[in-house]
Design an enzyme around this catalytic site. Structure first.
Site, PDB file in Angstrom:
ATOM      1  N   SER A  19      43.618  53.408  53.092  1.00 39.21           N
ATOM      2  CA  SER A  19      42.479  54.279  52.824  1.00 39.21           C
ATOM      3  C   SER A  19      42.975  55.718  52.728  1.00 39.21           C
ATOM      4  O   SER A  19      43.839  55.999  51.902  1.00 39.21           O
ATOM      5  CB  SER A  19      41.397  54.107  53.905  1.00 39.21           C
ATOM      6  OG  SER A  19      40.220  54.801  53.547  1.00 39.21           O
ATOM      7  N   THR A  20      42.493  56.627  53.564  1.00 39.00           N
ATOM      8  CA  THR A  20      42.852  58.036  53.456  1.00 39.00           C
ATOM      9  C   THR A  20      44.366  58.233  53.520  1.00 39.00           C
ATOM     10  O   THR A  20      45.015  57.795  54.458  1.00 39.00           O
ATOM     11  CB  THR A  20      42.192  58.851  54.587  1.00 39.00           C
ATOM     12  OG1 THR A  20      40.800  58.570  54.614  1.00 39.00           O
ATOM     13  CG2 THR A  20      42.412  60.341  54.373  1.00 39.00           C
ATOM     14  N   HIS A  46      40.838  52.058  49.322  1.00 40.54           N
ATOM     15  CA  HIS A  46      39.477  52.597  49.229  1.00 40.54           C
ATOM     16  C   HIS A  46      39.448  53.759  48.240  1.00 40.54           C
ATOM     17  O   HIS A  46      40.131  54.762  48.428  1.00 40.54           O
ATOM     18  CB  HIS A  46      38.992  53.085  50.598  1.00 40.54           C
ATOM     19  CG  HIS A  46      38.897  52.004  51.620  1.00 40.54           C
ATOM     20  ND1 HIS A  46      39.024  52.240  52.974  1.00 40.54           N
ATOM     21  CD2 HIS A  46      38.685  50.667  51.498  1.00 40.54           C
ATOM     22  CE1 HIS A  46      38.889  51.108  53.636  1.00 40.54           C
ATOM     23  NE2 HIS A  46      38.690  50.135  52.766  1.00 40.54           N
ATOM     24  N   MET A 102      41.366  55.948  57.786  1.00 41.11           N
ATOM     25  CA  MET A 102      40.401  56.102  58.875  1.00 41.11           C
ATOM     26  C   MET A 102      39.649  54.807  59.107  1.00 41.11           C
ATOM     27  O   MET A 102      39.393  54.046  58.174  1.00 41.11           O
ATOM     28  CB  MET A 102      39.420  57.224  58.517  1.00 41.11           C
ATOM     29  CG  MET A 102      38.300  57.458  59.533  1.00 41.11           C
ATOM     30  SD  MET A 102      38.898  57.930  61.181  1.00 41.11           S
ATOM     31  CE  MET A 102      39.322  59.646  60.876  1.00 41.11           C
ATOM     32  N   ASP A 119      38.987  49.043  58.987  1.00 36.80           N
ATOM     33  CA  ASP A 119      38.963  48.024  57.944  1.00 36.80           C
ATOM     34  C   ASP A 119      40.353  47.430  57.753  1.00 36.80           C
ATOM     35  O   ASP A 119      41.332  48.165  57.593  1.00 36.80           O
ATOM     36  CB  ASP A 119      38.470  48.637  56.623  1.00 36.80           C
ATOM     37  CG  ASP A 119      38.239  47.579  55.554  1.00 36.80           C
ATOM     38  OD1 ASP A 119      37.872  46.444  55.916  1.00 36.80           O
ATOM     39  OD2 ASP A 119      38.427  47.889  54.369  1.00 36.80           O
TER      40      ASP A 119
END
Length: 342
Positions: A161-162, A187, A281, A284
């Site tokens: 993600s991030t 993501h 973050m 998931d």
């Protein structure tokens, strides 16, 4: 705890004021200043010392990407880019931005306010926790390792993600064409995953594309789940790995979800897989990675020292889902090592 100090860099007066009004409504946010171009922004950074800056890519006098390249070495701070649908956003991430949001195409005030409060605000709060020292520019391709195990029964699954766009590239650039088929959930907003896949395809030895239902998972190929309202799962059809991309509700607040992908890999590939969880973050992918490990797969988590946000890998590690915790630069090598033992 003091509020997050935010500097807004946006040339549109109307959108700038909307950002100020809506972000300021959250008690966790303090908008300390605004700027309409990079020159005003530079002065504002010195004066207000913000914790996070939001940055439009298209700005007068100097574009946001050039500004980032000049800014980050002198005044490193977390930056969230607000971008229209363009691959320039990946140049911004490469230049040091933490994350991005897709600028809405709607013009209605209510829809714009919804975007600010439900998308941008979340990204700002995540960015405030980012480790800026771990945001690095892309590097040259390294010598690839060799794979002694051949065959199409192995699979590599990656979730991030991030900070993940650069982290995935850091791993993928070290994979050779002998690597088993790779499936990825990163993501990302709709529309950007196809451009990201094209970018990786141009820069890596492996072939990369945005996934579609029925795509075969082949050695030396990477399939990236499309951003939007669909999840990607691994399936096996006539003994051949394929992906299935189907609409579904958000899982862990995300669609596509890393957990959904990892759970399908655990079910379909079992012990013939390597799972990798990278910077991001939240949690998931943690439970899905645990399912993979319980099914006999080998698992890798990015270590805290190299994560932009040590969230997803930490949750996975705390659950016992991570077999090997590695620095980002060592993950490709560990992947080859594990594959060679299968």
């Amino acid at each position: 705890m003091r509020p997050i100090r935010v500097l807004i860099v946006e040339d549109s007066i109307v959108f700038r004021e909307l950002l100020v009004q809506n972000l300021s409504r959250d008690p966790a946010i303090q908008v300390v200043g605004t700027a309409k171009d990079p020159f005003e922004a530079r002065d504002a950074i010195i004066e207000y010392k913000p914790d996070v800056m939001t940055l439009d890519v298209e700005l007068p006098r100097m574009n946001g990407i050039e500004f980032l390249r000049k800014l980050m070495p002198q005044y490193p701070l977390p930056v969230v880019v607000i971008s229209s649908l363009s691959d320039k956003v990946f140049d911004a991430l490469n230049a040091g931005a933490v994350d991005f949001v897709a600028k809405p195409t709607v013009t209605g005030r209510a829809q714009l306010e919804d975007f600010i409060r439900n998308e941008l605000l979340v990204k700002i709060k995540i960015a405030s926790t980012a480790r800026i020292s771990n945001i690095k520019k892309t590097v040259m391709l390294n010598e690839q390792q060799s794979l002694s195990v051949k065959g199409n029964n192995l699979i590599v699954a990656i979730g991030a993600s991030t900070g993940g766009t650069e982290a995935i590239f850091s791993v993928a650039k070290d994979f050779g064409t002998d690597i088993p088929g790779i499936v990825v959930v990163q993501h990302m907003p709709p529309g950007f995953t196809a451009m990201y896949a094209k970018r990786l395809d141009d820069q890596c030895r492996i072939q990369v594309k945005e996934a579609r239902t029925g795509d075969r998972v082949l050695p030396g190929h990477m399939l990236i789940a499309p951003g939007g309202d669909a999840h990607m799962r691994l399936v096996k059809v006539n003994g051949v790995y394929q992906v299935e991309v189907k609409q579904g509700p958000r899982v862990n607040g995300h669609c596509p979800s890393v957990d959904v992908l990892f759970e399908s890999v655990a079910k379909v590939a079992g012990a013939n897989a390597v799972g990798i969880i990278l910077t991001g973050m939240g949690g998931d992918g943690a439970k899905g990675l645990l399912s993979m490990r319980k099914a006999g797969a080998r698992t890798i988590g990015q270590d805290e020292s190299t994560c932009v946000v040590y969230g997803m890998p930490k949750v996975a590690y705390d659950l016992g889902a991570v077999e090997h915790q590695e620095k980002l630069t060592d993950i490709a090598g560990r992947t080859y090592s594990l594959l060679n033992k299968m």
